[in-house]
Design a protein around this motif. Structure first.
Motif, PDB file in Angstrom:
ATOM      1  N   GLY A 162       6.238   5.063 -12.456  1.00  0.00           N
ATOM      2  CA  GLY A 162       5.313   4.139 -11.804  1.00  0.00           C
ATOM      3  C   GLY A 162       5.068   2.879 -12.610  1.00  0.00           C
ATOM      4  O   GLY A 162       5.679   2.647 -13.660  1.00  0.00           O
ATOM      5  N   ILE A 219      11.100   2.234  -9.723  1.00  0.00           N
ATOM      6  CA  ILE A 219       9.922   2.155 -10.596  1.00  0.00           C
ATOM      7  C   ILE A 219       9.133   3.457 -10.509  1.00  0.00           C
ATOM      8  O   ILE A 219       8.697   4.016 -11.524  1.00  0.00           O
ATOM      9  N   ASP A 220       8.981   3.952  -9.300  1.00  0.00           N
ATOM     10  CA  ASP A 220       8.265   5.215  -9.116  1.00  0.00           C
ATOM     11  C   ASP A 220       8.951   6.345  -9.881  1.00  0.00           C
ATOM     12  O   ASP A 220       8.291   7.186 -10.502  1.00  0.00           O
ATOM     13  N   GLU A 221      10.272   6.336  -9.859  1.00  0.00           N
ATOM     14  CA  GLU A 221      11.018   7.430 -10.486  1.00  0.00           C
ATOM     15  C   GLU A 221      10.929   7.427 -12.014  1.00  0.00           C
ATOM     16  O   GLU A 221      11.135   8.461 -12.647  1.00  0.00           O
ATOM     17  N   ARG A 232       6.668   1.538   3.230  1.00  0.00           N
ATOM     18  CA  ARG A 232       6.960   2.058   1.887  1.00  0.00           C
ATOM     19  C   ARG A 232       6.760   0.961   0.837  1.00  0.00           C
ATOM     20  O   ARG A 232       6.271   1.214  -0.264  1.00  0.00           O
ATOM     21  N   ASP A 283       0.121   0.118  -5.331  1.00  0.00           N
ATOM     22  CA  ASP A 283       0.093   0.766  -6.638  1.00  0.00           C
ATOM     23  C   ASP A 283       0.212  -0.282  -7.750  1.00  0.00           C
ATOM     24  O   ASP A 283      -0.538  -0.267  -8.727  1.00  0.00           O
ATOM     25  N   GLY A 313       4.101   0.903  -2.443  1.00  0.00           N
ATOM     26  CA  GLY A 313       4.459   0.588  -3.826  1.00  0.00           C
ATOM     27  C   GLY A 313       3.698  -0.614  -4.367  1.00  0.00           C
ATOM     28  O   GLY A 313       3.276  -0.626  -5.529  1.00  0.00           O
ATOM     29  N   LEU A 345      11.136  -0.568  -5.988  1.00  0.00           N
ATOM     30  CA  LEU A 345       9.858   0.153  -6.059  1.00  0.00           C
ATOM     31  C   LEU A 345      10.096   1.658  -6.181  1.00  0.00           C
ATOM     32  O   LEU A 345       9.374   2.359  -6.897  1.00  0.00           O
ATOM     33  N   LYS A 346      11.126   2.139  -5.497  1.00  0.00           N
ATOM     34  CA  LYS A 346      11.477   3.560  -5.613  1.00  0.00           C
ATOM     35  C   LYS A 346      11.930   3.865  -7.049  1.00  0.00           C
ATOM     36  O   LYS A 346      11.534   4.876  -7.641  1.00  0.00           O
TER      37      LYS A 346
END
Lengths: 391, 391
Positions: B263, B258-260, B41, B48, B45, B255-256
């Motif tokens: 991104g 940031i994604d939420e 995971r 990306d 991230g 990273l999660k």
């Protein structure tokens, strides 16, 4: 059914609760007087742990990074060195030395074999001139120690100027290593072993002669792993590069906790008596140790039926949540390892031994249930192993 | 009086609460399928963030360790390279390159000066053959960016095979860097900047050609900093050496997070609009920027009276608990720096600007109180800087 995850590996080891607490908050800026004071307290504790008066380099890296830093800062391509290699981590010295173009003579041991100091001296004498000697005080892959002091004494008789570098990553806090008194030019330690904090920091302590040689600058290219930079920064209570600040806060807390239980000697005694009890249990269970010179940090045990090592490790994890270490490389199928370095106590050991008896019986092994536990309890009660720190 | 410690440095930056939570507990053993899934995971991230399809090397080290890993894994002694050096971190490329015996040609910039891509190309052309090009996408010491893509395009016109290595430690998550699309052989990032976690991890992303060149093995000695080892281990969802496990758990959580929020692009937009508002405030306060190409990560501001930089930094910390960065090296007395990379929001920026107005007025500077705040509020409301990610 609840199953608490418990670490009985040779590293990472269980964290001290105070270390968890210290690292749990926000991270402060590190170029401040407050952080410098924290770093000084860490230096004080590390000097005690490594039995040295000089600075202790604090690298943000795994233990391997610190091994490389010691080698690159002291040796140049073409230097002839002897490596005593008793397993995976001895072999790592060989790999790093080869990467830097050193001329490597390897004294290879069978897994678990105790090296005879005179054998090392003979090899050094026959290969003269030998500039360096690399040892692994506690070879984690086989759970085997060597007598660093006796080896160094024997080798110095034939090669007085030899530069000795010791991997003490699973020794510091379990097996006493006296950097200054024994004249060890570099001693490498790691955070996630006896220091009870998460991985990410590693240490190098040096005798006065070690620091002097580092000041003379080897020809090996290096920058981040240049120990001279760490010594110069430690003078200013800092690290040369932004360190793992959270880990340093944890280390400060764990060093304080170690001091409160009686210092590094108490930690060494703790590991030694747990190791002694663990071995007593194995004898009572008719299980064989891999090593003829077993380590106070980790006990390597032969699987009762060859090839079943991974199955035992898996069952301990799946049935009991107890994470042991398996074997590495060619030992993968044949051994399992129980760590007892750092934040491990009597009850932890008894619990993992009870689980092991259960797992072995489940697998149809002829186990006299309770025999291992009884032997361990008796060993712990007798205080055997208490003299670990005077070894 | 309460005084909450607040970080407005260019790193370490404020931690994301989810990252604090994730790293707050015990550390798991890392050679397990669960940890491998976590590592995968993280790879997802990071790919990306660095805009790459290949593996991203995750080193347990400071950013400098990753800079050295990129250089040592791609270059050999004697290679001729051009370094664009606009401050302390550009100079670090020079120092590392010299340590490895590279032949270094330095394009030195005045503090805050924007490099002209054609100037780099001319230097490369006149010094042919040049094997490597080292850039600092955002020079933290002066708060200055360079146009990586334009420089690379210009240089490739005259030296198509040039190997480009970019220090993006304070760029990733603030200034878009497209590793694969721009054909950057190595891009270096750090944990304690946009990734909102404590220091101790660093990253190297490589274009396909970069990984191919690394596979060809440079002659530079290396082991811990050998990127090929990290790529091989990433294939197995692992790191080659025991990593900073706690920091990796924190990174997974950040990273999660940031994604939420949308991104890495959302993070870049956030930094860019804060930087734009910060600059608007400085104009309104009649303060001068050091840089002619200011960074979205950190704003470097000239002290209104030369020599008072350290005093302003000290007053901000002592009166308000707000930790700014001072100047480094020859800039020490003359500038102060406000970081706005990572977990920083509008209210953070307005608060630090208000405190700055107060500190300047206290010191007798002719400050139109509230003018900076008003300009910043207007800038934030107008959405200026929103186009940061398409730069």
């Amino acid at each position: 059914m609840l199953k608490k995850p418990r670490l009985f590996t040779a590293g990472p080891t269980p964290l001290h609760p105070e270390a968890i607490r210290a690292a749990a908050g926000p991270v402060p800026y590190h170029r401040t007087p407050e952080f410098a004071a924290c770093f000084d307290r860490i230096q004080f504790g590390l000097r005690d742990a490594f039995r040295t008066q000089g600075p202790v380099a604090v690298l943000t890296s795994s233990g391997t990074g610190a091994m490389e830093a010691a080698l690159a800062s002291l040796f140049s391509a073409g230097d002839r060195v002897v490596v005593v290699a008793g397993g995976k981590f001895g072999a790592r010295w060989v790999e790093i030395a080869v990467a830097y173009g050193l001329e490597v003579l390897e004294l290879t041991l069978a897994p678990g074999e105790l090296v005879v100091p005179a054998d090392v001296a003979v090899m050094v004498e026959h290969s003269a001139p030998v500039r360096g000697l690399f040892l692994t005080a506690s070879e984690t892959s086989t759970g085997t120690i060597c007598d660093v002091r006796a080896i160094v004494d024997a080798v110095r008789d034939v090669e007085p100027e030899v530069v000795t570098v010791v991997d003490a990553i699973t020794s510091v806090g379990a097996l006493p290593i006296a950097t200054d008194e024994w004249g060890l030019e570099a001693v490498v330690g790691g955070a996630q072993k006896a220091f009870m904090i998460p991985p990410g920091l590693a240490f190098v302590a040096c005798s006065p002669r070690g620091w002097e040689l580092i000041g003379n600058r080897s020809a090996s290219p290096r920058y981040y792993l240049d120990l001279a930079k760490y010594a110069a920064s430690a003078e200013k209570s800092q690290t040369p590069f932004t360190p793992g600040i959270g880990l340093l806060l944890a280390l400060e807390a764990s060093l304080k906790a170690i001091d409160e239980v009686g210092g590094i000697q108490a930690l060494e005694r703790n590991a030694d008596r747990l190791a002694t009890a663990c071995r007593a249990a194995m004898v009572a269970l008719d299980l064989q140790l891999l090593s003829s010179a077993p380590s106070p940090a980790v006990t390597a045990i032969k699987a009762p039926v060859s090839g079943t090592g991974p199955d035992i490790v898996a069952a301990m994890r799946d049935h009991y949540g107890a994470q042991l270490s398996g074997g590495q490389g060619e030992l993968k199928d044949h051994i399992f390892r129980i760590g007892h370095i750092g934040y491990v106590d009597d009850l932890d050991l008894l619990a993992v031994l009870a689980a092991l008896e259960g797992v072995l019986a489940d697998r149809g092994h002829d186990v006299s249930m309770g025999a291992g536990m009884a032997a361990a309890v008796a060993s712990l009660a007798s205080g055997q192993g208490h003299e670990g720190s005077t070894r």
